[in-house]
Write a protein that holds these residues in place. Structure first.
Motif, short mmCIF file in Angstrom:
data_model
loop_
_atom_site.label_atom_id
_atom_site.label_comp_id
_atom_site.label_asym_id
_atom_site.label_seq_id
_atom_site.Cartn_x
_atom_site.Cartn_y
_atom_site.Cartn_z
N ILE A 86 -83.32 15.65 86.07
CA ILE A 86 -83.87 14.43 86.67
C ILE A 86 -85.39 14.51 86.64
O ILE A 86 -85.97 15.49 87.13
CB ILE A 86 -83.37 14.27 88.13
N VAL A 87 -86.02 13.51 86.07
CA VAL A 87 -87.48 13.47 86.05
C VAL A 87 -87.93 12.30 86.92
O VAL A 87 -87.54 11.15 86.69
CB VAL A 87 -88.02 13.29 84.62
N VAL A 88 -88.72 12.61 87.94
CA VAL A 88 -89.23 11.61 88.87
C VAL A 88 -90.63 12.04 89.33
O VAL A 88 -90.84 13.23 89.60
CB VAL A 88 -88.28 11.43 90.07
N ASN A 89 -91.56 11.12 89.35
CA ASN A 89 -92.93 11.42 89.79
C ASN A 89 -93.51 12.63 89.05
O ASN A 89 -94.15 13.50 89.64
CB ASN A 89 -92.98 11.69 91.29
N ASN A 90 -93.22 12.71 87.74
CA ASN A 90 -93.71 13.80 86.89
C ASN A 90 -93.18 15.17 87.33
O ASN A 90 -93.77 16.21 86.99
CB ASN A 90 -95.24 13.83 86.87
N GLN A 91 -92.09 15.19 88.06
CA GLN A 91 -91.43 16.43 88.45
C GLN A 91 -90.04 16.48 87.81
O GLN A 91 -89.39 15.45 87.64
CB GLN A 91 -91.28 16.52 89.97
N PHE A 127 -85.30 13.89 98.13
CA PHE A 127 -86.65 13.74 97.58
C PHE A 127 -87.38 12.72 98.44
O PHE A 127 -87.11 11.52 98.37
CB PHE A 127 -86.56 13.28 96.13
N ASN A 128 -88.30 13.18 99.26
CA ASN A 128 -88.93 12.32 100.26
C ASN A 128 -90.26 11.73 99.84
O ASN A 128 -90.84 10.93 100.57
CB ASN A 128 -89.12 13.09 101.57
N ASP A 129 -90.76 12.11 98.66
CA ASP A 129 -92.02 11.51 98.20
C ASP A 129 -91.81 10.03 97.88
O ASP A 129 -90.72 9.60 97.53
CB ASP A 129 -92.52 12.22 96.95
N LYS A 130 -92.88 9.25 97.98
CA LYS A 130 -92.81 7.85 97.56
C LYS A 130 -92.51 7.81 96.07
O LYS A 130 -93.17 8.46 95.26
CB LYS A 130 -94.15 7.15 97.85
#
Length: 270
Positions: free
Chosen positions: A110-115, A230-233
């Motif tokens: 899973i790729v989200v927010n460059n992570q 995943f709690n980041d915006k």
């Protein structure tokens, strides 16, 4: 394998904690080195929930670490050893027994927010407060415009968990597969979506493009990777695919039980 580095992750129940202390004493007596920063072997004592937490804890070391899972919980689709086999397992590891093999398990990437995150069971994007809205693309081609409570993608081994509860298929195939399903979709003359399980393989990549601004706020649209929230915006896009990386779980060949046997034992047999 001599003087290897290890960590033990056990659930909170008394019998698991007792077993953990017994295992730790035996490992230290064998000159194994306890560390929580860079272990070669992660010993898991508990059910599948404990295993998922261990995978989340060492998400960054999956290329290196091997998991040994002792069943000491209610559900055990991932476990390969009974809690009575501690001495046998430690002997097999110490002697590099030829019957002790790595069972590679599929992972979602899973790729989200460059992570980049990895899931052994499933990833879900949910909104139980208001209607979630996202565009679903497969290989960059628009598949559907989804509105509802959420979507979930599981591995084949994860298909026996939340996916089964949602009416998805239980996947017994040894092929590298993932499954996409919707959670409580809106279905009326204005909004329609597939609302059926969709089986995909390693040639497919799912992209979720978030439509509503409200869904980009973590308090409303939640991305959950196995047990990790995943709690980041969130940014505008989440991509999900089968990883080239696999989870390394140790098993002893003569003791191996097929997934079919585990499914029958868990859901059918009295």
């Amino acid at each position: 394998m001599k003087n290897y580095e290890f960590i033990i992750i056990a659930n909170k129940y008394k019998n698991s904690q007792t077993l953990s202390e017994t295992l730790r004493a035996k490992l230290l007596a064998l000159k194994a080195i306890e560390t929580d920063s860079n272990p070669q072997i992660v010993f898991v004592i508990g059910g599948d929930g404990t295993f998922l937490k261990a995978v989340n804890e060492y998400n960054h070391l999956l290329k290196k670490v091997k998991f040994v899972i002792f069943k000491c919980g209610n559900l055990g689709f991932y476990e390969n050893f009974d809690h009575t086999q501690i001495d046998d397992v430690l002997t097999w590891i110490a002697n590099d027994d030829k019957n002790l093999k790595i069972n590679p398990l599929s992972l979602l990437e899973i790729v989200v927010n460059n992570q980049t995150l990895y899931a052994i069971n499933e990833v879900k994007f949910i909104n139980l407060t208001t209607t979630l809205s996202c565009q679903v693309l497969i290989n960059n081609q628009i598949f559907e415009n989804f509105r509802g409570s959420g979507v979930v993608v599981s591995t084949r081994t994860g298909s026996t968990g939340l996916m089964k509860s949602l009416g998805g298929a239980v996947v017994l195939s040894n092929h590298n597969l993932m499954q996409f399903h919707e959670i409580a979709p809106v279905a009326n003359n204005s909004y329609r979506s597939l609302n059926s399980p969709l089986i995909l393989d390693e040639k497919h990549e799912i992209t979720l493009k978030i439509n509503n601004q409200v869904d980009k706020i973590s308090d409303f649209g939640k991305l959950i990777v196995d047990t990790f929230v995943f709690n980041d915006k969130l940014n505008d896009e989440i991509t999900i695919k089968l990883s080239r990386l696999s989870l390394q779980v140790l098993e002893y060949s003569p003791n191996h039980y097929s997934l079919l046997t585990k499914v029958k034992k868990a859901f059918i047999q009295d």
